[in-house]
Design a protein around this motif. Sequence first.
Motif, short mmCIF file in Angstrom:
data_model
loop_
_atom_site.label_atom_id
_atom_site.label_comp_id
_atom_site.label_asym_id
_atom_site.label_seq_id
_atom_site.Cartn_x
_atom_site.Cartn_y
_atom_site.Cartn_z
N TYR A 106 49.66 45.65 41.51
CA TYR A 106 50.15 46.65 40.57
C TYR A 106 49.88 46.14 39.16
N GLN A 132 51.18 46.91 34.87
CA GLN A 132 52.03 47.63 33.92
C GLN A 132 51.45 47.44 32.53
N LYS A 189 54.06 51.42 29.30
CA LYS A 189 53.84 52.38 30.38
C LYS A 189 54.50 51.91 31.67
N GLN A 190 54.52 52.80 32.64
CA GLN A 190 55.13 52.46 33.92
C GLN A 190 54.17 51.63 34.78
N ARG A 191 54.76 50.92 35.69
CA ARG A 191 53.97 50.14 36.64
C ARG A 191 53.22 51.09 37.57
N GLU A 192 51.96 50.77 37.87
CA GLU A 192 51.15 51.61 38.73
C GLU A 192 50.44 50.77 39.77
N TRP A 208 58.08 40.64 45.05
CA TRP A 208 57.21 40.71 43.86
C TRP A 208 56.96 39.32 43.30
#
Length: 121
Positions: free
Chosen positions: A37, A39, A43-46, A111
């Motif tokens: 992922y 981030q 912005k948001q984590r993708e 994570w």
Amino acid sequence: QELLVESGGGLVQAGGTLRLSCAASGRIFTLGTMGWYRQPPGKQRELVASIYRDGNTDYADSVKGRFTVSRDDAKNTVYLRMNSLKPEDTAVYYCNADRLTTNQGPRYDVWGQGTQVTVSS
């Protein structure tokens, strides 16, 4: 104790290449589905890429053809090779395991601490 440790981030010019590693530490017996992922700032984590235990992979459209995810289960390590990097790839990159099997039992949704990737134009 961190179970997943990322490394390999850094500063690179646009068009350059980096390879990130995510190593499972401790008494880890198996890794489940692994994901990378990112981030970006503000912005948001993708989700960028996933690799399943059978080796199948999925990629976000924005990185298809440029990024390659792989795994070495003998080393309990997952990699993300990033080619043709763009400034918009700048982000903190995290690896995730949907499941780890450890000597203390299973762990879910694990994570890493993240590694910074900065691409200059």
